[in-house]
Design an enzyme around this catalytic site. Structure first.
Site, short mmCIF file in Angstrom:
data_model
loop_
_atom_site.label_atom_id
_atom_site.label_comp_id
_atom_site.label_asym_id
_atom_site.label_seq_id
_atom_site.Cartn_x
_atom_site.Cartn_y
_atom_site.Cartn_z
N CYS A 94 0.84 -1.19 0.00
CA CYS A 94 0.00 0.00 0.00
C CYS A 94 0.88 1.24 0.00
CB CYS A 94 -0.92 0.00 1.22
SG CYS A 94 -1.87 1.51 1.43
N CYS A 102 -0.17 6.70 6.87
CA CYS A 102 -1.34 6.13 7.54
C CYS A 102 -0.92 5.26 8.72
CB CYS A 102 -2.14 5.31 6.53
SG CYS A 102 -3.46 4.33 7.25
N CYS A 105 -2.23 0.36 9.43
CA CYS A 105 -1.55 -0.93 9.32
C CYS A 105 -0.16 -0.83 9.94
CB CYS A 105 -1.43 -1.35 7.86
SG CYS A 105 -3.02 -1.81 7.11
N CYS A 178 -8.15 1.92 0.21
CA CYS A 178 -7.62 1.22 1.39
C CYS A 178 -7.45 -0.24 1.02
CB CYS A 178 -8.55 1.38 2.58
SG CYS A 178 -8.04 0.42 4.03
N GLN A 275 -17.97 -8.05 14.43
CA GLN A 275 -16.62 -8.33 13.97
C GLN A 275 -16.41 -7.79 12.55
OE1 GLN A 275 -13.98 -9.69 15.45
NE2 GLN A 275 -14.93 -10.30 17.39
N TYR A 304 -20.80 -9.81 28.33
CA TYR A 304 -20.50 -8.86 27.25
C TYR A 304 -21.05 -9.44 25.95
CZ TYR A 304 -17.00 -7.64 30.82
OH TYR A 304 -16.36 -7.34 32.00
N GLU A 328 -25.27 -7.48 28.72
CA GLU A 328 -24.67 -6.47 27.87
C GLU A 328 -25.06 -5.08 28.37
OE1 GLU A 328 -22.84 -4.14 25.39
OE2 GLU A 328 -22.49 -6.31 25.30
N ASP A 383 -16.42 -12.28 26.70
CA ASP A 383 -15.95 -11.56 25.50
C ASP A 383 -15.89 -10.06 25.81
OD1 ASP A 383 -15.26 -10.79 22.97
OD2 ASP A 383 -17.20 -11.21 22.06
N CYS A 410 -9.38 -9.59 22.24
CA CYS A 410 -8.75 -8.89 21.13
C CYS A 410 -7.47 -8.19 21.58
CB CYS A 410 -9.71 -7.87 20.52
SG CYS A 410 -10.28 -6.61 21.68
#
Length: 455
Positions: A94, A102, A105, A178, A275, A304, A328, A383, A410
């Protein structure tokens, strides 16, 4: 569907621009060490740690300091000249990837095989540092490393051009495309026009349906523009991060998109959480169910729970002789979950899964309330957001003596810290799978299995 207290989360304050420090602009020659948690590699210069982006382990580079003061214990830097390159180095595919460009990434300069290895090393390092566990981590490839991101939020520069912010900066780098955005995002055509007076433009391209949405957030005092698109698209007005209001307002079209996963259709409103990798919902659900092995009659917790991604298959597995408690905080996510789980017209009971109890509230509050929590749970899905669950939640879950806890994470540092909390409460990490659901970036998704420690 239960609603305890009325809890509204105010918008987080805008993070201040980091203070650069008197070392900024200094160029130093360093030998690059292992990857660190954050999309950089760690080097040393005169005893000081230097976190170098756009470098790879084993390289010798000239690094330009981007943040740091002469009194600081560490500096941040960019590799601006490669003196001795790693065999894993490749030209960034890229044109917007590189020092000063940017910040989206982190690893485009590494071969894809190297990216997987580097992410595995980061997860293993966090487990070693924070949970005192020595374990090899293999990150699994999931589809193509390009064209995967189905939800993209663009920043808007002063001229109205769309782009992305530089790393740790509010400055916007305009882009014309992108590389990691999905074709569904591209076909909306948001990059083909200017957006003067707007703060952010989010493009949402659902997986499994033709639903497309634009969330347009004007700056304070600015009006919504007329929005035409290359395809049929819903238009929503977002709320500026500079306000203390949350949510979105429908301008035209549906206020939600329909996502397809697990053979079901899911309603996800506005900028609600889903996601961003199209394969992620199925991949993560399969891993969670494989670890937990829920059985008929089990009592299951989904903490969650979002829009109900894990609650539905749990409900199917435990059957009407079992029970599922889904918790939640986000009000709109709870409304979507109620729809997705078969609660009709704000009913107290689901028509599809009467044995599911859906509670709106913070996990911390609900899990401390014996009025909501069962005396025992057989299986638990955890989660949490990036910050993790925390000691109180981990200890309370352990107190319910589940035979298995599936922790979806994550952030490897938060995961490792919470694994340590579970260990204090008598649970050990027995299985771990890591998935590359954010190729080219520093992020990695893990599913961990925690079970009662063998004594």
């Amino acid at each position: 569907m239960k609603r305890p207290a009325d809890r509204r989360r105010s918008a987080a304050p805008t993070a201040p621009e980091p203070s650069p420090g008197d070392a900024v602009g200094l160029r130093i020659e360093v030998e690059v060490g292992p990857p660190g948690h954050g999309g950089f590699c760690v080097a040393r210069h005169e005893g000081r740690a230097v976190f170098v982006r756009h470098a790879l382990p084993g390289e010798r580079v000239v690094a330009e300091v981007t943040e740091g003061d002469s009194k600081d214990s560490f500096w941040r830097a960019d590799a601006v000249e490669i003196l001795q390159a790693s065999e894993d180095r490749v030209p960034a595919p890229c044109e917007y990837a590189g020092p000063g460009l940017c910040g989206g990434c982190d690893w485009q300069h590494a071969s894809y095989e190297a990216q997987l290895r580097l992410k595995g090393e980061v997860v293993a390092d966090q487990l070693r540092r924070l949970a005192k566990l020595d374990r090899e981590v293999v990150v699994e490839e999931v589809g193509s490393p390009f064209g995967w991101r189905t939800r993209v939020q663009f920043a808007v520069d002063p001229d109205g051009s769309l782009g992305f912010r530089k790393h740790r900066s509010h400055e916007v780098v305009p882009v014309e495309e992108c590389a990691i955005a999905s074709s569904g995002v591209d076909e909306v055509g948001a990059l083909a026009r200017d957006w003067p007076g707007m703060e952010t433009i989010e493009v949402i391209a659902a997986t499994g349906s033709a639903d497309r949405a634009l969330v347009v957030t004007p700056k304070r005092g600015e009006q919504m523009p007329y929005v035409g698109a290359d395809v049929k698209v819903s238009v929503l007005r977002g709320v500026s991060r500079h306000t203390h209001v949350s949510g979105v307002q429908r301008i035209h079209g549906r206020p939600y998109v329909r996502e397809v996963a697990e053979g079901r259709t899911w309603r996800v409103s506005g900028s609600g959480f889903w996601q961003v990798h199209p394969a992620a919902p199925d991949v993560l659900t399969e891993a969670v169910l494989d670890f937990l092995k829920p059985e008929d009659g089990d009592v299951a917790l989904d903490l969650y729970s979002g829009v109900g991604l894990f609650a539905a298959p749990l409900a199917e597995a435990v059957g009407e002789s079992g029970a599922v408690l889904a918790v939640e905080l986000d009000r709109q996510a709870v409304r979507d979950a109620a729809h997705n789980l078969g609660f009709v017209d704000d009913a107290e009971e689901s028509a599809e899964f009467p044995w599911v109890d859906l509670v709106e509230g913070s996990v911390e509050d609900v899990i401390a309330d014996t009025g909501y929590l069962p005396d025992h749970a057989d299986v638990v899905v955890l989660d949490p957001p990036r910050a993790g669950a925390g000691r109180d939640v981990c200890v309370r879950i352990a107190g319910l003596t589940p035979r298995a806890v599936a922790y979806v994470a994550c952030d490897p540092a938060s995961l490792a810290r919470d694994v340590a909390y579970f260990a204090e409460a008598g649970y050990e990490l027995t299985e771990l799978r890591a998935f590359d659901l954010f190729p080219m970036t520093r992020h990695v998704e893990c599913v961990a299995l925690l079970e009662p420690a063998q004594r």
